[in-house]
Design a protein around this motif. Structure first.
Motif, PDB file in Angstrom:
ATOM      1  N   ILE A 102       0.876  -1.104   0.131  1.00 11.98           N
ATOM      2  CA  ILE A 102      -0.192   0.052   0.005  1.00 11.98           C
ATOM      3  C   ILE A 102       1.007   1.199   0.063  1.00 11.98           C
ATOM      4  CG2 ILE A 102      -1.737   1.328   1.430  1.00 11.98           C
ATOM      5  CD1 ILE A 102      -2.272  -1.328   2.581  1.00 11.98           C
ATOM      6  N   LEU A 104       1.861   4.899   0.707  1.00  7.16           N
ATOM      7  CA  LEU A 104       1.576   6.087   1.737  1.00  7.16           C
ATOM      8  C   LEU A 104       0.729   7.034   1.246  1.00  7.16           C
ATOM      9  CD1 LEU A 104       4.653   6.170   4.107  1.00  7.16           C
ATOM     10  CD2 LEU A 104       2.556   4.708   4.374  1.00  7.16           C
ATOM     11  N   VAL A 107      -3.005   6.317   1.725  1.00  6.64           N
ATOM     12  CA  VAL A 107      -3.299   6.021   3.393  1.00  6.64           C
ATOM     13  C   VAL A 107      -3.713   7.696   3.776  1.00  6.64           C
ATOM     14  CG1 VAL A 107      -2.416   5.556   5.470  1.00  6.64           C
ATOM     15  CG2 VAL A 107      -1.755   4.137   3.449  1.00  6.64           C
ATOM     16  N   ALA A 110      -3.915   6.678  10.060  1.00  4.23           N
ATOM     17  CA  ALA A 110      -3.610   5.308  10.719  1.00  4.23           C
ATOM     18  C   ALA A 110      -4.230   5.481  12.137  1.00  4.23           C
ATOM     19  CB  ALA A 110      -2.061   4.827  10.713  1.00  4.23           C
ATOM     20  N   LEU A 146      -5.490   1.099   9.112  1.00  8.86           N
ATOM     21  CA  LEU A 146      -5.192   2.100   8.166  1.00  8.86           C
ATOM     22  C   LEU A 146      -6.579   2.562   7.485  1.00  8.86           C
ATOM     23  CD1 LEU A 146      -2.301   0.312   6.150  1.00  8.86           C
ATOM     24  CD2 LEU A 146      -2.060   2.066   7.884  1.00  8.86           C
ATOM     25  N   ARG A 147      -6.626   3.805   7.509  1.00  9.57           N
ATOM     26  CA  ARG A 147      -7.827   4.429   6.615  1.00  9.57           C
ATOM     27  C   ARG A 147      -7.247   4.911   5.335  1.00  9.57           C
ATOM     28  NH1 ARG A 147      -8.461   8.722   9.153  1.00  9.57           N
ATOM     29  NH2 ARG A 147      -6.884   8.502  10.918  1.00  9.57           N
ATOM     30  N   LEU A 148      -7.823   4.190   4.112  1.00  6.09           N
ATOM     31  CA  LEU A 148      -7.334   4.574   2.936  1.00  6.09           C
ATOM     32  C   LEU A 148      -8.319   5.967   2.257  1.00  6.09           C
ATOM     33  CD1 LEU A 148      -6.686   0.991   1.703  1.00  6.09           C
ATOM     34  CD2 LEU A 148      -5.187   2.550   2.700  1.00  6.09           C
ATOM     35  N   THR A 153     -10.932   0.483   4.731  1.00  3.08           N
ATOM     36  CA  THR A 153      -9.768   0.136   5.992  1.00  3.08           C
ATOM     37  C   THR A 153      -9.248  -0.870   5.754  1.00  3.08           C
ATOM     38  OG1 THR A 153     -11.401  -0.889   7.149  1.00  3.08           O
ATOM     39  CG2 THR A 153     -11.381   1.445   7.612  1.00  3.08           C
TER      40      THR A 153
END
Length: 181
Positions: A102, A104, A107, A110, A146-148, A153
């Motif tokens: 993933i 960053l 993202v 977090a 992780l919140r994308l 998530t």
């Protein structure tokens, strides 16, 4: 558990790593090995005289069940988390499969969670639930959520998850959303 000591004034390492292990999975792998051994025993030393079809189905069934259990459990004996300046990479098991990378830039944030359980996700392994997102759960305990940017998530069980969240948040300050960096 790996400790990643960090004082407030020192920068985080260029590459942060974390890991979570579940030794119970080894017991499940032994059950798979027993099924495999039973299939081989039936094939080699069978005294069945009433129909080869029943014997073949028993042998194939035991061997297939054994292999599925062995490979299915060994893939999730542990999870490795690698976090560098550009991405977060999750690898499962000894072969590193399944693997997810993933960037960053994808993202949004977090969060630390003190308790992730297989019960919340429907078992061990690589899981997806429409109302919760995706997760890699290898044991009960702390994890990173992780919140994308796409609204999804991704949750990972990993030792020292709180430090991982701090490292991710620190790296997110220098990353532009949606860019390569």
């Amino acid at each position: 558990m790996r400790d990643h000591p960090h004082a407030d004034d020192t920068p985080y390492p260029d590459v942060w790593t974390g890991r979570a292990t579940n030794r119970v999975q080894w017991l499940l792998a032994l059950v798979g090995a027993a099924c495999l051994a039973l299939g081989i025993e039936l094939a080699v030393d069978s005294a069945w005289t009433n129909g080869v079809a029943a014997l073949a189905m028993s042998v194939v069934g035991c061997i297939a069940a054994g292999l599925l259990v062995i490979f299915g459990t060994l893939a999730f004996v542990h999870v490795d988390l690698r976090l560098d300046r550009e991405c977060l990479e999750v690898r499962c098991g000894h072969m590193g499969l399944p693997r997810r990378r993933i960037p960053l830039s994808h993202v949004a944030g977090a969060d630390f969670t003190a308790l992730v359980t297989p019960r919340h996700w429907g078992g061990w392994g690589y899981r997806w639930r429409p109302e919760k997102g995706t997760a890699v759960v290898v044991r009960r305990g702390e994890g990173v959520v992780l919140r994308l940017w796409d609204g999804h998530t991704f949750t990972i069980t990993v030792d020292n998850a709180e430090t991982a969240v701090h490292v991710i948040r620190d790296r997110l300050r220098t990353v532009t959303p949606g860019s390569g960096r």
